[in-house]
Design a protein around this motif. Structure first.
Motif, short mmCIF file in Angstrom:
data_model
loop_
_atom_site.label_atom_id
_atom_site.label_comp_id
_atom_site.label_asym_id
_atom_site.label_seq_id
_atom_site.Cartn_x
_atom_site.Cartn_y
_atom_site.Cartn_z
N ARG A 16 93.52 33.43 126.64
CA ARG A 16 92.50 32.38 126.50
C ARG A 16 91.15 32.99 126.13
O ARG A 16 90.44 32.49 125.25
CB ARG A 16 92.39 31.56 127.79
N PHE A 17 90.79 34.08 126.78
CA PHE A 17 89.50 34.71 126.53
C PHE A 17 89.41 35.21 125.09
O PHE A 17 88.44 34.91 124.38
CB PHE A 17 89.28 35.87 127.50
N TYR A 18 90.40 35.97 124.63
CA TYR A 18 90.33 36.55 123.28
C TYR A 18 90.49 35.49 122.19
O TYR A 18 89.93 35.62 121.11
CB TYR A 18 91.30 37.72 123.13
N ARG A 19 91.23 34.42 122.50
CA ARG A 19 91.29 33.30 121.55
C ARG A 19 89.91 32.66 121.41
O ARG A 19 89.51 32.24 120.33
CB ARG A 19 92.31 32.26 121.99
N SER A 20 89.18 32.59 122.52
CA SER A 20 87.84 31.99 122.46
C SER A 20 86.89 32.83 121.60
O SER A 20 85.88 32.32 121.12
CB SER A 20 87.26 31.79 123.86
N LEU A 21 87.21 34.10 121.40
CA LEU A 21 86.42 34.96 120.52
C LEU A 21 86.89 34.88 119.06
O LEU A 21 86.36 35.57 118.20
CB LEU A 21 86.51 36.42 120.99
N GLY A 22 87.92 34.06 118.82
CA GLY A 22 88.39 33.85 117.45
C GLY A 22 89.64 34.63 117.07
O GLY A 22 90.13 34.49 115.95
N LEU A 23 90.17 35.46 117.97
CA LEU A 23 91.39 36.19 117.65
C LEU A 23 92.59 35.25 117.67
O LEU A 23 92.63 34.29 118.45
CB LEU A 23 91.62 37.33 118.64
N GLU A 24 93.55 35.55 116.80
CA GLU A 24 94.77 34.74 116.71
C GLU A 24 95.98 35.60 117.05
O GLU A 24 96.03 36.78 116.68
CB GLU A 24 94.91 34.17 115.30
N ASP A 42 91.95 39.51 114.30
CA ASP A 42 90.75 38.79 113.89
C ASP A 42 90.97 38.33 112.44
O ASP A 42 91.20 39.17 111.57
CB ASP A 42 89.54 39.71 113.98
N PRO A 43 90.93 37.03 112.16
CA PRO A 43 91.22 36.54 110.82
C PRO A 43 90.18 36.96 109.77
O PRO A 43 90.47 36.94 108.58
CB PRO A 43 91.24 35.02 110.98
N PHE A 44 89.01 37.37 110.20
CA PHE A 44 87.97 37.75 109.25
C PHE A 44 87.96 39.25 108.96
O PHE A 44 87.90 39.65 107.81
CB PHE A 44 86.60 37.29 109.76
N SER A 45 88.04 40.06 110.01
CA SER A 45 87.95 41.51 109.81
C SER A 45 89.31 42.18 109.66
O SER A 45 89.40 43.29 109.16
CB SER A 45 87.21 42.15 110.99
N GLY A 46 90.37 41.51 110.16
CA GLY A 46 91.69 42.13 110.15
C GLY A 46 91.94 43.07 111.31
O GLY A 46 93.04 43.61 111.46
N GLN A 47 90.93 43.31 112.16
CA GLN A 47 91.09 44.18 113.31
C GLN A 47 92.14 43.60 114.25
O GLN A 47 92.27 42.39 114.39
CB GLN A 47 89.76 44.34 114.06
N ARG A 48 92.88 44.50 114.91
CA ARG A 48 93.96 44.08 115.80
C ARG A 48 93.71 44.58 117.22
O ARG A 48 93.17 45.65 117.42
CB ARG A 48 95.29 44.63 115.31
N LEU A 49 94.15 43.78 118.17
CA LEU A 49 94.07 44.11 119.58
C LEU A 49 95.40 43.73 120.21
O LEU A 49 95.89 42.62 119.99
CB LEU A 49 92.93 43.33 120.26
N GLU A 50 95.99 44.65 120.97
CA GLU A 50 97.24 44.34 121.66
C GLU A 50 96.96 44.24 123.15
O GLU A 50 96.36 45.13 123.74
CB GLU A 50 98.27 45.44 121.40
#
Length: 138
Positions: A16-24, A42-50
């Motif tokens: 929920r938190f990372y979705r609120s920052l725009g991550l998908e 991140d749909p804009f930068s392409g950066q990934r977080l697992e």
């Protein structure tokens, strides 16, 4: 470098938190020991977080404490087994020997400060087929 993985205490809350920052959410799964992972992008930068959650009893579980949240950094490599051997030879500590299936091979080493580095390579069956097409043996 492909992504950074962090350990989370409550997967739903972190999602929920990372979705609120725009991550998908781009991928998710369950580990053989029962842990859960969710890869976000991140749909804009392409950066990934697992996001990684480990159950009690898993060999990766540890009581959560500040500083333990950086779980690992993932690198795409041409051959996870080769890079595992090379990095160990260069002083990295083995964390999890190469394993995998036809889709991918994974291996883990620890950097000089103990941070886990994930090596993500081609699957074993696919690599063997590629070598056969080149006329070499693997």
């Amino acid at each position: 470098m492909y992504y950074s993985g962090i350990e989370v205490r409550e997967l739903g809350r972190s999602l929920r938190f990372y979705r609120s920052l725009g991550l998908e959410v781009s991928h998710r799964g369950t580990m053989t020991h029962g842990g859960k992972w969710v890869q976000m992008k991140d749909p804009f930068s392409g950066q990934r977080l697992e996001l990684n959650w480990y159950p009690k009893g898993s060999r990766f579980y540890e009581k959560y404490k500040n500083g333990s949240e950086l779980d690992h950094i993932g690198f795409i490599v041409d051959d996870a087994e080769k890079w595992f051997r090379l990095l160990v030879k260069r002083g990295a500590r083995p964390a999890a020997r190469p394993f995998g299936d036809e889709s991918e091979t994974l291996a883990y080493v620890k950097d000089p400060d103990g941070i886990w580095i994930e090596l993500i390579g081609p699957g074993r069956k696919l690599e063997q087929e590629r070598m056969a097409r080149k006329g070499t043996r693997g």
